[in-house]
Design a protein around this motif. Structure first.
Motif, PDB file in Angstrom:
ATOM      1  N   GLN A 110       4.916 -82.060   0.289  1.00 60.72           N
ATOM      2  CA  GLN A 110       4.219 -81.802   1.754  1.00 60.72           C
ATOM      3  C   GLN A 110       5.092 -81.106   2.601  1.00 60.72           C
ATOM      4  O   GLN A 110       4.715 -80.969   3.662  1.00 60.72           O
ATOM      5  CB  GLN A 110       4.087 -83.355   2.044  1.00 60.72           C
ATOM      6  CG  GLN A 110       3.140 -83.874   1.483  1.00 60.72           C
ATOM      7  CD  GLN A 110       3.220 -85.455   1.321  1.00 60.72           C
ATOM      8  OE1 GLN A 110       4.368 -85.902   0.881  1.00 60.72           O
ATOM      9  NE2 GLN A 110       2.344 -86.295   1.682  1.00 60.72           N
ATOM     10  N   LYS A 111       6.206 -80.672   2.130  1.00 65.55           N
ATOM     11  CA  LYS A 111       6.993 -79.632   3.193  1.00 65.55           C
ATOM     12  C   LYS A 111       7.620 -78.701   2.581  1.00 65.55           C
ATOM     13  O   LYS A 111       8.253 -78.587   1.443  1.00 65.55           O
ATOM     14  CB  LYS A 111       8.191 -80.665   3.467  1.00 65.55           C
ATOM     15  CG  LYS A 111       8.406 -81.002   4.977  1.00 65.55           C
ATOM     16  CD  LYS A 111       9.449 -81.732   5.323  1.00 65.55           C
ATOM     17  CE  LYS A 111       8.983 -82.888   6.188  1.00 65.55           C
ATOM     18  NZ  LYS A 111      10.393 -83.575   6.633  1.00 65.55           N
ATOM     19  N   ALA A 112       7.075 -77.535   2.976  1.00 65.63           N
ATOM     20  CA  ALA A 112       7.660 -76.109   2.378  1.00 65.63           C
ATOM     21  C   ALA A 112       8.682 -75.881   2.556  1.00 65.63           C
ATOM     22  O   ALA A 112       9.186 -76.029   3.783  1.00 65.63           O
ATOM     23  CB  ALA A 112       6.630 -75.068   2.927  1.00 65.63           C
ATOM     24  N   GLN A 113       9.644 -75.155   1.763  1.00 64.55           N
ATOM     25  CA  GLN A 113      10.933 -74.810   1.976  1.00 64.55           C
ATOM     26  C   GLN A 113      10.966 -73.123   2.219  1.00 64.55           C
ATOM     27  O   GLN A 113      12.056 -72.774   2.646  1.00 64.55           O
ATOM     28  CB  GLN A 113      11.961 -75.027   0.755  1.00 64.55           C
ATOM     29  CG  GLN A 113      11.339 -74.712  -0.550  1.00 64.55           C
ATOM     30  CD  GLN A 113      12.467 -74.765  -1.617  1.00 64.55           C
ATOM     31  OE1 GLN A 113      13.892 -74.755  -1.487  1.00 64.55           O
ATOM     32  NE2 GLN A 113      12.029 -75.141  -2.764  1.00 64.55           N
ATOM     33  N   LEU A 114      10.039 -72.694   1.793  1.00 62.22           N
ATOM     34  CA  LEU A 114       9.882 -71.201   1.900  1.00 62.22           C
ATOM     35  C   LEU A 114       9.461 -70.550   3.158  1.00 62.22           C
ATOM     36  O   LEU A 114       8.966 -71.408   3.730  1.00 62.22           O
ATOM     37  CB  LEU A 114       9.120 -70.441   0.657  1.00 62.22           C
ATOM     38  CG  LEU A 114       9.502 -71.048  -0.810  1.00 62.22           C
ATOM     39  CD1 LEU A 114       8.335 -70.345  -1.695  1.00 62.22           C
ATOM     40  CD2 LEU A 114      10.802 -70.041  -0.812  1.00 62.22           C
ATOM     41  N   LEU A 185      11.946 -83.962  -7.447  1.00 61.58           N
ATOM     42  CA  LEU A 185      10.465 -83.690  -7.259  1.00 61.58           C
ATOM     43  C   LEU A 185       9.922 -84.864  -6.420  1.00 61.58           C
ATOM     44  O   LEU A 185       9.436 -85.873  -6.929  1.00 61.58           O
ATOM     45  CB  LEU A 185       9.999 -83.390  -8.468  1.00 61.58           C
ATOM     46  CG  LEU A 185      10.527 -82.150  -9.449  1.00 61.58           C
ATOM     47  CD1 LEU A 185      10.680 -82.618 -10.663  1.00 61.58           C
ATOM     48  CD2 LEU A 185       9.841 -80.898  -9.137  1.00 61.58           C
ATOM     49  N   ASP A 186       9.575 -84.580  -5.157  1.00 60.32           N
ATOM     50  CA  ASP A 186       8.574 -85.374  -4.486  1.00 60.32           C
ATOM     51  C   ASP A 186       7.482 -85.346  -4.118  1.00 60.32           C
ATOM     52  O   ASP A 186       7.016 -83.847  -3.580  1.00 60.32           O
ATOM     53  CB  ASP A 186       9.445 -85.754  -3.011  1.00 60.32           C
ATOM     54  CG  ASP A 186       9.005 -86.627  -2.207  1.00 60.32           C
ATOM     55  OD1 ASP A 186       8.243 -87.702  -3.007  1.00 60.32           O
ATOM     56  OD2 ASP A 186       9.305 -86.921  -1.123  1.00 60.32           O
ATOM     57  N   GLU A 187       6.423 -85.546  -4.935  1.00 57.40           N
ATOM     58  CA  GLU A 187       5.119 -85.337  -4.926  1.00 57.40           C
ATOM     59  C   GLU A 187       4.738 -83.707  -5.129  1.00 57.40           C
ATOM     60  O   GLU A 187       4.061 -83.079  -4.482  1.00 57.40           O
ATOM     61  CB  GLU A 187       4.295 -85.583  -3.690  1.00 57.40           C
ATOM     62  CG  GLU A 187       4.652 -87.206  -3.373  1.00 57.40           C
ATOM     63  CD  GLU A 187       3.601 -88.082  -4.000  1.00 57.40           C
ATOM     64  OE1 GLU A 187       2.891 -87.689  -4.558  1.00 57.40           O
ATOM     65  OE2 GLU A 187       3.885 -89.461  -3.591  1.00 57.40           O
ATOM     66  N   PRO A 188       5.394 -83.430  -6.385  1.00 56.66           N
ATOM     67  CA  PRO A 188       5.056 -81.987  -6.614  1.00 56.66           C
ATOM     68  C   PRO A 188       3.815 -81.423  -6.931  1.00 56.66           C
ATOM     69  O   PRO A 188       3.399 -80.303  -6.529  1.00 56.66           O
ATOM     70  CB  PRO A 188       6.170 -81.649  -8.015  1.00 56.66           C
ATOM     71  CG  PRO A 188       5.984 -82.796  -8.519  1.00 56.66           C
ATOM     72  CD  PRO A 188       5.938 -84.032  -7.584  1.00 56.66           C
ATOM     73  N   THR A 189       2.920 -82.292  -7.165  1.00 54.30           N
ATOM     74  CA  THR A 189       1.303 -81.792  -7.347  1.00 54.30           C
ATOM     75  C   THR A 189       0.499 -82.116  -6.481  1.00 54.30           C
ATOM     76  O   THR A 189      -0.829 -82.010  -6.743  1.00 54.30           O
ATOM     77  CB  THR A 189       0.844 -82.207  -8.637  1.00 54.30           C
ATOM     78  OG1 THR A 189       0.978 -83.824  -8.836  1.00 54.30           O
ATOM     79  CG2 THR A 189       1.752 -81.735  -9.798  1.00 54.30           C
TER      80      THR A 189
ATOM     81  N   ASN C  92      11.896 -82.332  15.575  1.00 59.92           N
ATOM     82  CA  ASN C  92      10.798 -83.347  15.860  1.00 59.92           C
ATOM     83  C   ASN C  92       9.893 -83.549  14.839  1.00 59.92           C
ATOM     84  O   ASN C  92       9.414 -84.531  14.375  1.00 59.92           O
ATOM     85  CB  ASN C  92       9.787 -82.561  17.053  1.00 59.92           C
ATOM     86  CG  ASN C  92      10.479 -82.947  18.269  1.00 59.92           C
ATOM     87  OD1 ASN C  92      11.303 -84.213  18.497  1.00 59.92           O
ATOM     88  ND2 ASN C  92      10.405 -82.294  19.521  1.00 59.92           N
ATOM     89  N   LYS C  93       9.603 -82.231  13.738  1.00 57.32           N
ATOM     90  CA  LYS C  93       8.719 -82.461  12.725  1.00 57.32           C
ATOM     91  C   LYS C  93       9.761 -82.750  11.571  1.00 57.32           C
ATOM     92  O   LYS C  93       9.174 -82.882  10.493  1.00 57.32           O
ATOM     93  CB  LYS C  93       8.282 -81.212  12.378  1.00 57.32           C
ATOM     94  CG  LYS C  93       7.045 -80.710  13.590  1.00 57.32           C
ATOM     95  CD  LYS C  93       6.118 -80.048  13.201  1.00 57.32           C
ATOM     96  CE  LYS C  93       6.351 -78.712  12.337  1.00 57.32           C
ATOM     97  NZ  LYS C  93       5.446 -77.711  12.403  1.00 57.32           N
ATOM     98  N   GLY C  94      10.932 -83.195  11.611  1.00 57.69           N
ATOM     99  CA  GLY C  94      11.616 -83.406  10.367  1.00 57.69           C
ATOM    100  C   GLY C  94      11.543 -82.130   9.504  1.00 57.69           C
ATOM    101  O   GLY C  94      12.023 -82.281   8.327  1.00 57.69           O
ATOM    102  N   ASP C  95      11.523 -80.985   9.902  1.00 59.41           N
ATOM    103  CA  ASP C  95      11.893 -79.935   9.058  1.00 59.41           C
ATOM    104  C   ASP C  95      13.103 -79.352   8.725  1.00 59.41           C
ATOM    105  O   ASP C  95      13.481 -78.324   8.339  1.00 59.41           O
ATOM    106  CB  ASP C  95      10.868 -78.608   9.519  1.00 59.41           C
ATOM    107  CG  ASP C  95       9.350 -79.075   9.294  1.00 59.41           C
ATOM    108  OD1 ASP C  95       9.245 -79.812   8.609  1.00 59.41           O
ATOM    109  OD2 ASP C  95       8.681 -78.222   9.758  1.00 59.41           O
ATOM    110  N   LEU C  96      14.149 -80.253   9.318  1.00 55.89           N
ATOM    111  CA  LEU C  96      15.606 -79.747   9.211  1.00 55.89           C
ATOM    112  C   LEU C  96      15.983 -79.802   7.839  1.00 55.89           C
ATOM    113  O   LEU C  96      16.968 -79.669   7.430  1.00 55.89           O
ATOM    114  CB  LEU C  96      16.515 -80.307  10.242  1.00 55.89           C
ATOM    115  CG  LEU C  96      16.406 -79.939  11.511  1.00 55.89           C
ATOM    116  CD1 LEU C  96      17.830 -80.813  12.185  1.00 55.89           C
ATOM    117  CD2 LEU C  96      16.782 -78.462  11.515  1.00 55.89           C
ATOM    118  N   ASP C  97      15.313 -80.832   7.016  1.00 58.09           N
ATOM    119  CA  ASP C  97      15.636 -81.467   5.715  1.00 58.09           C
ATOM    120  C   ASP C  97      16.218 -80.227   4.681  1.00 58.09           C
ATOM    121  O   ASP C  97      17.182 -80.242   4.305  1.00 58.09           O
ATOM    122  CB  ASP C  97      14.315 -81.963   4.776  1.00 58.09           C
ATOM    123  CG  ASP C  97      13.952 -83.334   5.786  1.00 58.09           C
ATOM    124  OD1 ASP C  97      14.655 -83.575   6.474  1.00 58.09           O
ATOM    125  OD2 ASP C  97      13.281 -83.948   5.154  1.00 58.09           O
TER     126      ASP C  97
END
Lengths: 333, 265, 262
Positions: A110-114, A185-189, C92-97
């Motif tokens: 749910q959170k993009a790293q790119l 892997l947190d919810e990878p699909t 705020n969005k927790g995007d520092l992860d």
């Protein structure tokens, strides 16, 4: 291997509570909150213990808010635990030593790293510098990963323009470029369509075979867990209600069986009006009927079916393991 | 006409529900403005040894800088690029369907914001009058006329701003244009220095532009520096400025909508 | 160190190729800052129509000061501003992860990721303006004074970033908005006037609590024959001290971030 390193991940009596305060909306609520705050303690993890050996792949399941993501974030060092002891490869994750960070990887569906404004290729270049991956290793790994995931055509396209499936594949590459020893892997699909889900799963399986990292996987899709994990941990309200072999739990909790019946040519029975004591219809597809039956009553159910229906073929099979886990979670809820 | 009212009330409520830091924020702006003005001008008065500059005493200058942020807020309202953002993000779509005018809706929203600004101004000035002798210069009458004149200035600024924001139909990003408008209007509208201090030639050139009617004119009324005929003339001239700018904005908006729906959503 | 240089060269490459995508926006922004420059210079032109000295400085001196301010502004806009703007949003969005997971300094990444080419053009313009005021000035400068002047301006824009980070850190605890950052942008205006006008407690506050007069005012003093050691000592002392303060608050904020989230 030295005994202290035998366990790659060692968690004991881990507890995480966090405080949230209730705030009423609007100016009035804000003013109230300035003077009097109502704090609520939420227990995300409650004295859990976990040990994982090298090469293990662990599936973490539980309802929303059960504590899966919290556990993953503590193990990767993003969150401080409230109490208890956590060691990953001998490091304390929340100290966030560079040496530790170089050996782990986290993928959050749910959170993009790119970086959205860059093409994947540029993102990977950046990661190469961040993780100080030597040129030749980088080239070899990248070529291998791109090939395995079949994304070479879209390497030069900005991430934001990629489809969800392609993006997830890129996230996987990004997470594995530096050959991490521990992969979370947190919810990878999540959100992917069936084909993409399968592609991601196949890739993860293949990668695991070749590189044998520890993998900790959380997912809503039982299919993921069933296909990928050998060991299962079920979390409920911050506690582990099950931790053990996936096959064992399947055998132990196979409470139901499935009976597939093909009706005879002339059968003109409306299955909706069928009243059976021992089984229930869960699916109908033309001549095919699927019954679910208590594992202890298979014989009785079959007798009943033969008596009431004109049957041309019958097959008894085990309940799907994914359903078993789902039932188990429901029961513990 | 009822929707008119509904939008107004809705927007007022929204402003009131803003977080407390939004209100404190404005306090910081006013205090900074006064603080800098105090030290800057006292240093000038000291080194020159004079009692007034361009007809303004030190006290009047201080009041000018204390009050002008409130006037700016009334006139500019919330020029937060909301309109261009709506164009980029497609929020404008609903106005193609709704049976209400887009520009009127936006104007009412901003008018509501400004109306809340009047409350803020009353509270703020009441507080400031403990420290700065505002009451020595201000009559209730002048206050009312100032606020009323701000209504006309509001229209002027609204249409200037609107013209720029709807250029978003053509350009990728127009906030920089909006910031330019802020710089220019603040400086030539009297938001940074009282226009009376500008060299005479500048002042006479400026009198042929709409800028002095934005903040400088309301401030002159507030300080009791403008007589009735000046105020009356001000209203007329400002209105004359509003008309062509408003007409221009309708022209641009129409072309914009046509271009927008033509391309497809 | 080479790792960070390499990373920065990538940041540069990406930013350059991205910034030319929107040509209108690009030119508008350059024009916008030019107007900002003109307004700033005109402001002091008006002021000097009514006085011959401002805080003890002549018009010539104040114009050099203004150009210093323009350079500090252009520097921070070029190197830090766009990157730092996103920090409160990420918190705020927790995007520092993900930034916490990378084996690289998070602040380096967050503050320097975006290089603004349009502001770099403005930076060149601002430097040209300063050179113009320096060369047309009737004051004689030594070469080392000019060198120190520009070095301290660099230092000033670094202090600008530090104060900004410090005002952002409350977001870690309030979990909303931009913390005190908007107040920072307002208070920053104290830096736009020569420090010599400020007196009393305000002066001390602007020297040591929110050291805005270390951005461009003190660097300008180095040109006017003031005590060299005092000015140098103060400017460098402030940047060292505030590096520690900013780092401390950032670390504390991250700790709160990681204990508050779930």
């Amino acid at each position: 291997m030295h005994s202290s390193f035998a366990k790659m991940i060692k968690v004991s009596q881990l507890t995480k509570t966090y405080r949230v305060y209730k705030k009423n909306p609007g100016l009035k609520g804000t003013l109230q909150a300035l003077f009097k705050r109502e704090w609520i303690d939420k227990v995300a993890l409650d004295h859990v213990n976990l040990q994982i050996e090298p090469g293990e792949i662990v599936g973490l399941v539980g309802a929303n808010g059960a504590g899966k993501t919290t556990l993953v974030k503590i193990l990767s060092g993003i969150i401080h635990p409230t109490s208890g002891d956590v060691k990953v490869m001998g490091y304390t994750p929340f100290e966030r030593k560079y040496a530790f960070r170089k050996q782990i990887s986290l993928i959050m569906g749910q959170k993009a790293q790119l970086w959205w404004d860059l093409p994947a290729e540029d993102c990977f270049m950046l990661l190469k510098e961040i993780y100080e991956i030597p040129e030749d290793v980088y080239k070899k790994n990248l070529a291998h990963l791109v090939d395995a995931l079949d994304v070479s055509r879209v390497m030069n396209i900005q991430i934001r323009r990629l489809s969800l499936g392609e993006r997830m594949k890129m996230e996987l590459i990004a997470a594995l470029l530096h050959q991490p020893k521990v992969v979370f892997l947190d919810e990878p699909t999540i959100g992917l369509d069936m084909t993409a889900q399968k592609a991601v799963r196949d890739f993860i399986l293949d990668y695991r075979e070749k590189h044998k990292p520890i993998m900790i996987l959380t997912s809503h899709y039982m299919e993921d867990i069933k296909q990928l994990a050998k060991r299962l941990v079920i979390i409920k309200d911050g506690k582990f209600v099950y931790d053990g072999d996936l096959d064992t739990i399947a055998k132990k909790h196979h409470t139901h069986k499935l009976i597939n019946v093909t009706l005879g040519m002339n059968a003109e029975i409306d299955p909706n009006k069928l009243l059976l004591k021992h089984s229930e219809i869960i699916q109908r597809d033309g001549d095919l009927l699927k019954f679910k039956v208590d594992a202890n009553e298979v014989t009785a159910a079959l007798n009943e079916i033969f008596k009431t229906l004109e049957v041309s073929d019958v097959k008894v099979e085990e309940e799907d393991i994914a359903d078993v886990i789902e039932n188990l979670m429901k029961r513990n809820r | 006409m009822k929707w008119f009212f509904e939008i107004f009330i809705m927007e007022c409520k929204r402003v009131l529900s803003y977080r407390i830091d939004f209100w404190l924020q404005f306090g910081v702006v006013v205090c900074t403005e006064i603080g800098i003005a105090y030290y800057l001008w006292s240093s000038i008065f000291e080194s020159e040894g004079v009692t007034s500059i361009s007809g303004m005493s030190f006290e009047q200058i201080l009041i000018y800088y204390a009050v002008v942020p409130f006037i700016v807020r009334l006139v500019k309202s919330s020029d937060d690029f909301g309109i261009s953002r709506e164009i980029y993000e497609g929020g404008i779509n609903k106005y193609i369907i709704y049976p209400v005018s887009y520009s009127a809706t936006k104007m009412i929203e901003r008018a509501a914001f400004s109306t809340m600004g009047i409350l803020q101004m009353i509270v703020g000035l009441a507080f400031l009058s403990f420290f700065i002798p505002i009451r020595d210069y201000l009559t209730l009458e002048n206050f009312v006329v100032t606020v009323a004149f701000c209504g006309v200035s509001f229209l002027l600024y609204f249409y200037m701003c609107f013209c720029l924001e709807i250029l978003a139909f053509w350009f990728d990003s127009v906030w920089s244009l909006g910031v330019m408008l802020r710089f220019v209007t603040m400086f030539f509208g009297g938001g940074m220095i009282p226009l009376a201090m500008f060299p005479d030639t500048w002042q006479s050139v400026l009198s042929y532009t709409p800028f002095p009617y934005l903040f400088s004119m309301p401030m002159r009324i507030f300080l009791g520096q403008a007589n009735f005929s000046e105020i009356f003339k001000g209203v007329i001239v400002t209105s004359i400025w509003v008309l062509p700018i408003a007409a221009l904005s309708y022209f641009i908006l129409n072309r914009g909508f046509r271009r927008y729906t033509g391309v497809g959503i | 160190m080479t790792k960070y240089l390499k990373l920065y060269s990538h940041f540069l490459k990406f930013s350059l190729s991205n910034s030319l995508q929107f040509r209108f926006d690009f030119t508008f922004r350059i024009l916008m800052d030019c107007i900002f420059y003109v307004v700033n210079i005109m402001f002091f032109k008006v002021i000097f129509a009514h006085t011959s000295l401002l805080g003890g400085w002549t018009e010539e001196q104040v114009m050099i000061f203004v150009s210093a301010h323009l350079i500090v502004d252009a520097l921070q806009m070029t190197f830090f501003s766009n990157g730092a703007w996103m920090i409160p949003v990420y918190i705020n969005k927790g995007d520092l992860d993900y930034y916490l997971l990378r084996p690289v300094s998070d602040l380096f990444f967050l503050c320097l990721r975006e290089f603004a080419l349009n502001s770099f053009v403005n930076l060149i313009i601002a430097v040209v303006i300063s050179i113009y005021f320096l060369t047309t000035s009737t004051i004689d400068f030594e070469w080392w004074q000019i060198l120190l002047f520009y070095l301290l301006i660099l230092n000033g824009s670094y202090i600008h970033l530090l104060i900004r980070i410090i005002t952002i850190t409350p977001v870690f605890w309030t979990h909303s908005g931009r913390g005190l950052e908007m107040a920072f942008w307002t208070l920053e205006r104290f830096a736009e006037r020569p420090d010599t006008i400020y007196k009393g407690w305000l002066r001390y506050s602007l020297m040591f609590i929110l050291p805005f007069i270390a951005l461009c005012s003190f660097p300008t003093r180095i040109l006017f024959g003031e005590s060299l050691l005092e000015v140098l000592g103060y400017c460098i002392g402030i940047s060292v001290l505030f590096t520690f303060v900013a780092r401390f608050l950032w670390k504390a904020g991250l700790k709160s971030y990681s204990s508050a989230s779930s």
